[in-house]
Design an enzyme around this catalytic site. Structure first.
Site, PDB file in Angstrom:
ATOM      1  N   SER A  45       0.869  -1.180   0.000  1.00  0.00           N
ATOM      2  CA  SER A  45       0.000   0.000   0.000  1.00  0.00           C
ATOM      3  C   SER A  45       0.901   1.223   0.000  1.00  0.00           C
ATOM      4  O   SER A  45       1.167   1.838   1.014  1.00  0.00           O
ATOM      5  CB  SER A  45      -0.883  -0.001   1.248  1.00  0.00           C
ATOM      6  OG  SER A  45      -0.109   0.092   2.424  1.00  0.00           O
ATOM      7  N   HIS A 152      -3.095  -6.204   2.690  1.00  0.00           N
ATOM      8  CA  HIS A 152      -2.183  -7.193   3.266  1.00  0.00           C
ATOM      9  C   HIS A 152      -2.854  -8.532   3.553  1.00  0.00           C
ATOM     10  O   HIS A 152      -2.240  -9.442   4.103  1.00  0.00           O
ATOM     11  CB  HIS A 152      -1.574  -6.666   4.579  1.00  0.00           C
ATOM     12  CG  HIS A 152      -0.697  -5.471   4.384  1.00  0.00           C
ATOM     13  ND1 HIS A 152      -0.233  -4.700   5.412  1.00  0.00           N
ATOM     14  CD2 HIS A 152      -0.201  -4.916   3.250  1.00  0.00           C
ATOM     15  CE1 HIS A 152       0.517  -3.732   4.933  1.00  0.00           C
ATOM     16  NE2 HIS A 152       0.542  -3.829   3.623  1.00  0.00           N
ATOM     17  N   GLU A 161      -4.595  -2.476   9.164  1.00  0.00           N
ATOM     18  CA  GLU A 161      -3.857  -3.022  10.306  1.00  0.00           C
ATOM     19  C   GLU A 161      -4.579  -2.763  11.616  1.00  0.00           C
ATOM     20  O   GLU A 161      -5.027  -1.648  11.873  1.00  0.00           O
ATOM     21  CB  GLU A 161      -2.464  -2.373  10.378  1.00  0.00           C
ATOM     22  CG  GLU A 161      -1.667  -2.597   9.113  1.00  0.00           C
ATOM     23  CD  GLU A 161      -0.344  -1.847   9.082  1.00  0.00           C
ATOM     24  OE1 GLU A 161       0.138  -1.411  10.142  1.00  0.00           O
ATOM     25  OE2 GLU A 161       0.194  -1.688   7.973  1.00  0.00           O
ATOM     26  N   GLU A 204       1.914  -9.370   7.165  1.00  0.00           N
ATOM     27  CA  GLU A 204       2.736  -8.909   8.286  1.00  0.00           C
ATOM     28  C   GLU A 204       2.603  -9.818   9.502  1.00  0.00           C
ATOM     29  O   GLU A 204       2.915  -9.428  10.623  1.00  0.00           O
ATOM     30  CB  GLU A 204       2.387  -7.466   8.628  1.00  0.00           C
ATOM     31  CG  GLU A 204       2.670  -6.546   7.446  1.00  0.00           C
ATOM     32  CD  GLU A 204       2.578  -5.073   7.764  1.00  0.00           C
ATOM     33  OE1 GLU A 204       2.103  -4.727   8.870  1.00  0.00           O
ATOM     34  OE2 GLU A 204       2.982  -4.274   6.916  1.00  0.00           O
ATOM     35  N   ASP A 239      -3.970   1.141  11.316  1.00  0.00           N
ATOM     36  CA  ASP A 239      -3.532   1.833  10.113  1.00  0.00           C
ATOM     37  C   ASP A 239      -4.652   1.635   9.102  1.00  0.00           C
ATOM     38  O   ASP A 239      -4.856   0.522   8.600  1.00  0.00           O
ATOM     39  CB  ASP A 239      -2.206   1.253   9.592  1.00  0.00           C
ATOM     40  CG  ASP A 239      -1.759   1.950   8.301  1.00  0.00           C
ATOM     41  OD1 ASP A 239      -2.443   2.906   7.882  1.00  0.00           O
ATOM     42  OD2 ASP A 239      -0.737   1.544   7.720  1.00  0.00           O
ATOM     43  N   GLU A 282      -3.409   5.675  11.985  1.00  0.00           N
ATOM     44  CA  GLU A 282      -2.543   6.057  10.847  1.00  0.00           C
ATOM     45  C   GLU A 282      -3.367   6.193   9.567  1.00  0.00           C
ATOM     46  O   GLU A 282      -4.275   5.386   9.320  1.00  0.00           O
ATOM     47  CB  GLU A 282      -1.485   4.951  10.715  1.00  0.00           C
ATOM     48  CG  GLU A 282      -0.431   5.177   9.646  1.00  0.00           C
ATOM     49  CD  GLU A 282       0.530   3.973   9.586  1.00  0.00           C
ATOM     50  OE1 GLU A 282       0.805   3.335  10.633  1.00  0.00           O
ATOM     51  OE2 GLU A 282       0.992   3.662   8.478  1.00  0.00           O
ATOM     52  N   ASP A 308       1.416   8.491   7.116  1.00  0.00           N
ATOM     53  CA  ASP A 308       2.347   7.595   6.412  1.00  0.00           C
ATOM     54  C   ASP A 308       2.347   7.988   4.942  1.00  0.00           C
ATOM     55  O   ASP A 308       3.215   8.728   4.484  1.00  0.00           O
ATOM     56  CB  ASP A 308       1.919   6.139   6.644  1.00  0.00           C
ATOM     57  CG  ASP A 308       2.682   5.136   5.805  1.00  0.00           C
ATOM     58  OD1 ASP A 308       3.716   5.497   5.225  1.00  0.00           O
ATOM     59  OD2 ASP A 308       2.259   3.958   5.723  1.00  0.00           O
ATOM     60  N   LYS A 333       9.872   5.642   7.055  1.00  0.00           N
ATOM     61  CA  LYS A 333      10.280   4.470   6.277  1.00  0.00           C
ATOM     62  C   LYS A 333      11.413   4.899   5.352  1.00  0.00           C
ATOM     63  O   LYS A 333      11.164   5.594   4.364  1.00  0.00           O
ATOM     64  CB  LYS A 333       9.117   3.976   5.418  1.00  0.00           C
ATOM     65  CG  LYS A 333       7.949   3.362   6.187  1.00  0.00           C
ATOM     66  CD  LYS A 333       6.780   3.102   5.234  1.00  0.00           C
ATOM     67  CE  LYS A 333       5.659   2.349   5.902  1.00  0.00           C
ATOM     68  NZ  LYS A 333       4.398   2.407   5.104  1.00  0.00           N
ATOM     69  N   HIS A 361       8.744  -0.858   9.308  1.00  0.00           N
ATOM     70  CA  HIS A 361       9.047  -1.843   8.280  1.00  0.00           C
ATOM     71  C   HIS A 361       8.157  -1.599   7.062  1.00  0.00           C
ATOM     72  O   HIS A 361       7.350  -0.669   7.044  1.00  0.00           O
ATOM     73  CB  HIS A 361       8.767  -3.254   8.825  1.00  0.00           C
ATOM     74  CG  HIS A 361       7.297  -3.491   9.095  1.00  0.00           C
ATOM     75  ND1 HIS A 361       6.749  -4.736   9.295  1.00  0.00           N
ATOM     76  CD2 HIS A 361       6.241  -2.630   9.184  1.00  0.00           C
ATOM     77  CE1 HIS A 361       5.457  -4.638   9.483  1.00  0.00           C
ATOM     78  NE2 HIS A 361       5.123  -3.377   9.430  1.00  0.00           N
ATOM     79  N   LYS A 384       7.208   0.050  14.354  1.00  0.00           N
ATOM     80  CA  LYS A 384       6.101  -0.742  13.812  1.00  0.00           C
ATOM     81  C   LYS A 384       6.703  -1.814  12.925  1.00  0.00           C
ATOM     82  O   LYS A 384       7.271  -1.523  11.870  1.00  0.00           O
ATOM     83  CB  LYS A 384       5.164   0.166  13.000  1.00  0.00           C
ATOM     84  CG  LYS A 384       3.876  -0.542  12.599  1.00  0.00           C
ATOM     85  CD  LYS A 384       2.879   0.413  11.976  1.00  0.00           C
ATOM     86  CE  LYS A 384       3.005   0.427  10.483  1.00  0.00           C
ATOM     87  NZ  LYS A 384       1.764   0.758   9.768  1.00  0.00           N
TER      88      LYS A 384
END
Ligand code: 2PG
Ligand code: MG
Length: 417
Positions: A45, A152, A161, A204, A239, A282, A308, A333, A361, A384
């Site tokens: 994403s 994910h 998430e 994840e 997230d 997030e 993000d 990131k 990550h 994270k």
């Protein structure tokens, strides 16, 4: 100048990431035979303003390898590995584009990380010590994504998430091990409700049960925390990665079987935050909507609204967020921007403005644990790095356990709220 610091050779090879996709590993070797490597992770994403990774038509990273083996190797030979900023600025110049699309951000970030790791090795320092200089360190609070949705997972939830946050523990190890108990209880609950097959893991390492609504996931997390015997000791985070369920044409978010305007999403998130201990949220709005981020942040004072895709680790967009008072948190990131120097600049700008930092990550990771050292080295508020399962995620947690054990560094939970 001592030979052990002088770059002799830089070489890239293709390796696999945790999704079985190819990615790049770069080795840096000095005249004195000191050698280390850096890997480029990969997102699913992605923010549209992220630096660009170079790939060929089959998904391999040969073009990035060529960048390293020909151009980067030529340009950096003879540099002292301790001159991180000069090296990164040279890479930026050599690339010459705004988004690192000529040499590839994957080639550049893997090189930048390999340079830092080689320098630490040549100096006989731990990587976190090398990054942090003389500062007193603390261990970041983990944001553990134990239930996966969005891009994910399969076709379950829109929110990407669902995170547990072990804030009320004295040590990182206690916090992490308590989190694993919650994670196991969550698996048990999912097995009871939907059958064992739904404990199959998302990208994840979280479970991805067939839920339809956001609230069902938060309810499951609450039950898991209770069953593990930690009621009141965990906060929750999400997230939303909402650019992925934003319908740009109609200007609405498609979630829980409905279409919601940004204003309706504010009510939606507020209700969830009233009902559950949502400390962290997030990307609640699409990546261009600095204003609604700000509106939600001013409404939810006890939640760390975090950008993000909004910032993509780029100071230019962070400054806009600061002006707008969009968020109290940022995701960091390194591969979104492409060099460590720019990552540090972004991190420092956030910190100077009292914004909470989350070293993160990507959903496609390797077993390299560099971001654990990065998070401790910079004294990040959070890290994270997924569920406490799957080797590429546990590599980071295990490295922090090692650091905590060896250096008795304090758990950084005291400065969060
Ligand atoms: O959105 C995110 O925060 C990340 C990592 O959790 O996902 P991806 O790497 O797929 O962008
Ligand atoms: Mg995100």
């Amino acid at each position: 100048m001592s030979d052990q610091f002088i770059i002799k050779k830089i070489k890239g090879i293709e390796i696999l990431d945790s999704r079985g996709n190819r990615t790049i590993r770069v080795f840096v070797e000095t005249e004195g035979g000191i050698k280390s490597f850096g890997d480029a992770p990969a997102g699913a994403s992605k923010g549209s303003r992220e630096a660009i990774e170079l790939r060929d038509s089959k998904g391999g990273v040969k073009p990035a390898i060529d960048s390293v083996n020909y151009f980067i190797n030529d340009a950096l030979r003879g540099f002292d590995v301790r001159r991180q900023e000069d090296i990164d600025r040279t890479l930026i110049q050599l690339d010459g584009t705004d988004n690192k699309s000529k040499l590839g951000a994957n080639a550049i970030i893997a090189t930048s990380i390999a340079v830092a790791k080689t320098a630490a090795k040549a100096l006989g320092l731990e990587i976190f010590q090398y990054i942090g200089g003389g500062r007193k360190h603390r261990i970041p609070v983990p944001l553990l994504n134990i239930l996966n949705g969005g891009l994910h997972a399969g076709n379950n939830l829109k929110i990407q998430e669902f995170i547990i946050i072990p804030l009320k523990f004295n040590k990182f190890s206690e916090a992490l091990f308590a989190s694993t108990e919650v994670y196991k209880q969550l698996k048990n609950l999912v097995t009871e409700k939907f059958g064992k097959i739904y404990t199959a893991l998302g990208d994840e390492g979280g479970v991805s049960p067939p839920l339809n609504k956001t609230e069902e996931a938060l309810e499951l997390l609450s039950d898991a925390v209770k069953k593990a015997g930690y009621e009141g000791e965990f906060f929750f985070g999400m997230d939303a990665a909402s650019s992925d369920f934003y319908n740009e044409k109609e200007g609405v978010y498609e979630i829980d079987g409905a279409k919601k305007s940004a204003e309706e999403m504010i009510d939606y998130y507020s209700e969830l935050a009233e009902k559950y201990p949502v400390l962290y949220l997030e990307d609640p709005f699409n990546e261009n909507d600095f204003e609604h981020f700000a509106e939600l942040q001013s409404k939810l004072k006890n939640t760390i609204i975090t950008g993000d895709d909004l910032y993509t680790t780029n100071v230019k967009y962070l400054k806009k967020g600061i002006e707008n008072k969009s968020t109290r948190g940022v995701i960091v990131k390194p591969n979104q921007i492409g060099t460590l120097t720019e990552t540090y600049e972004f991190f420092d700008t956030a910190r100077e403005n009292s914004i909470k930092t989350v070293i993160s990550h990507r959903s496609g990771e390797t077993e390299d644990n560099f971001i654990a050292d990065l998070a401790v080295g910079l004294n990040s508020d959070f890290i994270k790095t997924g569920a406490p399962a799957r080797g590429e995620r546990t590599a980071k947690y295990n490295r922090i356990l090692e650091i905590e054990n060896e250096y008795e560094i304090e758990y950084g939970n005291k400065n969060i709220i």
